[in-house]
Design a protein around this motif. Structure first.
Motif, PDB file in Angstrom:
ATOM      1  N   ASN A   1       3.499   4.709   8.863  1.00 43.21           N
ATOM      2  CA  ASN A   1       2.431   3.706   8.836  1.00 43.21           C
ATOM      3  C   ASN A   1       1.062   4.308   9.136  1.00 43.21           C
ATOM      4  O   ASN A   1       0.030   3.762   8.733  1.00 43.21           O
ATOM      5  CB  ASN A   1       2.734   2.598   9.853  1.00 43.21           C
ATOM      6  CG  ASN A   1       3.868   1.691   9.399  1.00 43.21           C
ATOM      7  OD1 ASN A   1       3.961   1.355   8.229  1.00 43.21           O
ATOM      8  ND2 ASN A   1       4.730   1.310  10.331  1.00 43.21           N
ATOM      9  N   SER A   2       1.057   5.427   9.856  1.00 40.02           N
ATOM     10  CA  SER A   2      -0.212   6.051  10.246  1.00 40.02           C
ATOM     11  C   SER A   2      -0.744   7.036   9.201  1.00 40.02           C
ATOM     12  O   SER A   2      -1.824   7.598   9.373  1.00 40.02           O
ATOM     13  CB  SER A   2      -0.036   6.786  11.584  1.00 40.02           C
ATOM     14  OG  SER A   2       0.961   7.795  11.477  1.00 40.02           O
ATOM     15  N   SER A   3       0.007   7.240   8.127  1.00 35.38           N
ATOM     16  CA  SER A   3      -0.434   8.192   7.098  1.00 35.38           C
ATOM     17  C   SER A   3      -1.545   7.592   6.238  1.00 35.38           C
ATOM     18  O   SER A   3      -1.863   6.402   6.327  1.00 35.38           O
ATOM     19  CB  SER A   3       0.749   8.611   6.221  1.00 35.38           C
ATOM     20  OG  SER A   3       1.294   7.489   5.558  1.00 35.38           O
ATOM     21  N   THR A   4      -2.111   8.413   5.382  1.00 36.38           N
ATOM     22  CA  THR A   4      -3.259   8.014   4.567  1.00 36.38           C
ATOM     23  C   THR A   4      -2.869   7.024   3.474  1.00 36.38           C
ATOM     24  O   THR A   4      -1.832   7.175   2.823  1.00 36.38           O
ATOM     25  CB  THR A   4      -3.889   9.256   3.904  1.00 36.38           C
ATOM     26  OG1 THR A   4      -4.215  10.206   4.914  1.00 36.38           O
ATOM     27  CG2 THR A   4      -5.135   8.887   3.119  1.00 36.38           C
ATOM     28  N   ASP A   5      -3.711   6.000   3.289  1.00 40.02           N
ATOM     29  CA  ASP A   5      -3.521   5.064   2.179  1.00 40.02           C
ATOM     30  C   ASP A   5      -3.919   5.749   0.870  1.00 40.02           C
ATOM     31  O   ASP A   5      -5.009   6.325   0.779  1.00 40.02           O
ATOM     32  CB  ASP A   5      -4.387   3.817   2.371  1.00 40.02           C
ATOM     33  CG  ASP A   5      -3.944   2.988   3.571  1.00 40.02           C
ATOM     34  OD1 ASP A   5      -2.862   3.274   4.113  1.00 40.02           O
ATOM     35  OD2 ASP A   5      -4.684   2.064   3.955  1.00 40.02           O
TER      36      ASP A   5
ATOM     37  N   LYS B   1       1.554   5.073   0.711  1.00 43.73           N
ATOM     38  CA  LYS B   1       1.089   6.022   1.721  1.00 43.73           C
ATOM     39  C   LYS B   1       1.338   7.460   1.273  1.00 43.73           C
ATOM     40  O   LYS B   1       2.164   7.731   0.402  1.00 43.73           O
ATOM     41  CB  LYS B   1       1.822   5.762   3.039  1.00 43.73           C
ATOM     42  CG  LYS B   1       1.608   4.368   3.620  1.00 43.73           C
ATOM     43  CD  LYS B   1       0.277   4.277   4.322  1.00 43.73           C
ATOM     44  CE  LYS B   1       0.133   2.988   5.103  1.00 43.73           C
ATOM     45  NZ  LYS B   1      -1.119   2.943   5.888  1.00 43.73           N
ATOM     46  N   SER B   2       0.639   8.385   1.933  1.00 43.74           N
ATOM     47  CA  SER B   2       0.788   9.804   1.598  1.00 43.74           C
ATOM     48  C   SER B   2       2.085  10.391   2.150  1.00 43.74           C
ATOM     49  O   SER B   2       2.551  11.429   1.677  1.00 43.74           O
ATOM     50  CB  SER B   2      -0.404  10.599   2.139  1.00 43.74           C
ATOM     51  OG  SER B   2      -0.504  10.455   3.550  1.00 43.74           O
TER      52      SER B   2
ATOM     53  N   TRP C   1      11.809   3.952   4.096  1.00 39.12           N
ATOM     54  CA  TRP C   1      10.717   4.251   3.169  1.00 39.12           C
ATOM     55  C   TRP C   1      11.280   4.776   1.847  1.00 39.12           C
ATOM     56  O   TRP C   1      12.354   5.379   1.812  1.00 39.12           O
ATOM     57  CB  TRP C   1       9.775   5.304   3.755  1.00 39.12           C
ATOM     58  CG  TRP C   1       8.949   4.826   4.911  1.00 39.12           C
ATOM     59  CD1 TRP C   1       9.319   4.806   6.226  1.00 39.12           C
ATOM     60  CD2 TRP C   1       7.624   4.300   4.859  1.00 39.12           C
ATOM     61  NE1 TRP C   1       8.308   4.302   7.000  1.00 39.12           N
ATOM     62  CE2 TRP C   1       7.246   3.986   6.194  1.00 39.12           C
ATOM     63  CE3 TRP C   1       6.713   4.066   3.833  1.00 39.12           C
ATOM     64  CZ2 TRP C   1       6.005   3.448   6.505  1.00 39.12           C
ATOM     65  CZ3 TRP C   1       5.471   3.529   4.147  1.00 39.12           C
ATOM     66  CH2 TRP C   1       5.122   3.226   5.465  1.00 39.12           C
TER      67      TRP C   1
ATOM     68  N   THR D   1       0.839  -1.204   0.000  1.00 41.92           N
ATOM     69  CA  THR D   1       0.000   0.000   0.000  1.00 41.92           C
ATOM     70  C   THR D   1       0.871   1.250   0.000  1.00 41.92           C
ATOM     71  O   THR D   1       1.756   1.391   0.851  1.00 41.92           O
ATOM     72  CB  THR D   1      -0.919   0.027   1.236  1.00 41.92           C
ATOM     73  OG1 THR D   1      -1.741  -1.145   1.239  1.00 41.92           O
ATOM     74  CG2 THR D   1      -1.806   1.261   1.218  1.00 41.92           C
TER      75      THR D   1
ATOM     76  N   GLY E   1       3.518   7.945  -4.186  1.00 41.44           N
ATOM     77  CA  GLY E   1       3.250   7.524  -2.818  1.00 41.44           C
ATOM     78  C   GLY E   1       4.493   6.934  -2.178  1.00 41.44           C
ATOM     79  O   GLY E   1       5.497   6.682  -2.849  1.00 41.44           O
TER      80      GLY E   1
END
Length: 250
Positions: A206-210, A201-202, A229, A199, A240
């Motif tokens: 790990n807590s950011s938006t998918d 991410k933004s 990352w 996935t 992303g």
């Protein structure tokens, strides 16, 4: 005496290294022909680990991975083979075939016509062939300039001068293309997704938006890296962050 011994040891080691690489490559080819694809992969990887890169080895390695149904690794090695031999029909056919088996069908953003035109020229030959063409043309231009210097007739001097100058300029253009082709290989920023599903991410958290999901075998462009990352870009323009371990650079 010590210098002679050092030179002897150096060339002996060099010869042994070349023999080991050749033996490993022969073993890889033999295992592949006999259907022992996993053993063939080990031997091909061994050859590459010794610095013996070639389009043929990457192509054979891609075929071996395809045989054991490891599509991402197969695509990765076909892409590496294509970097070294961009116009090889077999490499391009197998790359297109394996790429057609992946889940993601990403649409490409149309390239600017000049960029596409330059890439086509760049991919006409390998970097080594462009360099060889440049060298041949350079030597030819020097010979023509010599004719110019020793010619007595004005019209011949003019002909030799302009012909030699034109060929010299073309040789410089070929040299520029050879350098650009080599830089493309060395400074390559593309990668293949190895993880079955990952996935994007933004942001690198790990807590950011998918943002979107991509699957194994998809080719991406690496924008930047931060810790564990990597920011990637798809050919359709989507950007992303994904885990660096989920991709392998071409």
């Amino acid at each position: 005496m010590i210098i002679i011994i050092i030179i002897y040891v150096f060339f002996t080691s060099l010869g042994s290294f070349a023999i080991n690489s050749e033996l490993a490559n022969d073993s890889a080819n033999s295992n592949y022909k006999n259907g022992n694809y996993e053993n063939a992969i080990k031997y091909y990887e061994s050859v590459l680990s010794q610095g013996q890169e070639s389009a043929t080895i990457y192509y054979n390695l891609g075929n071996a991975y395809f045989r054991i149904k490891d599509i991402p690794k197969s695509i990765l090695n076909f892409e590496r083979a294509k970097l070294l031999s961009p116009k090889d029909d077999d490499i391009n056919f197998n790359l297109n075939l394996t790429s057609g088996l992946i889940v993601d069908k990403v649409n490409n953003i149309p390239e600017f016509i000049v960029t596409a035109w330059f890439k086509n020229i760049l991919n006409m030959f390998s970097a080594n062939i462009w360099a060889a063409i440049s060298l041949v043309l350079f030597v030819l231009s020097l010979l023509i300039i010599l004719f110019f210097l020793f010619s007595k007739r004005a019209y011949l001097r003019k002909l030799f001068f302009w012909t030699g100058s034109l060929i010299f300029i073309i040789s410089l253009i070929c040299l520029f293309i050879a350098v650009e082709s080599r830089v493309t290989i060395i400074d390559n920023h593309s990668a293949i997704v190895m993880q079955a599903v990952t996935t994007a991410k933004s942001s690198p958290s790990n807590s950011s938006t998918d943002l979107f999901i991509i699957h194994e075998g998809t080719k991406v462009t690496i924008n930047e890296k931060l810790d564990d990352w990597t920011e990637i870009k798809l050919s359709d323009g989507n950007v992303g962050w994904i885990k660096s371990k989920d991709i392998e650079e071409i």
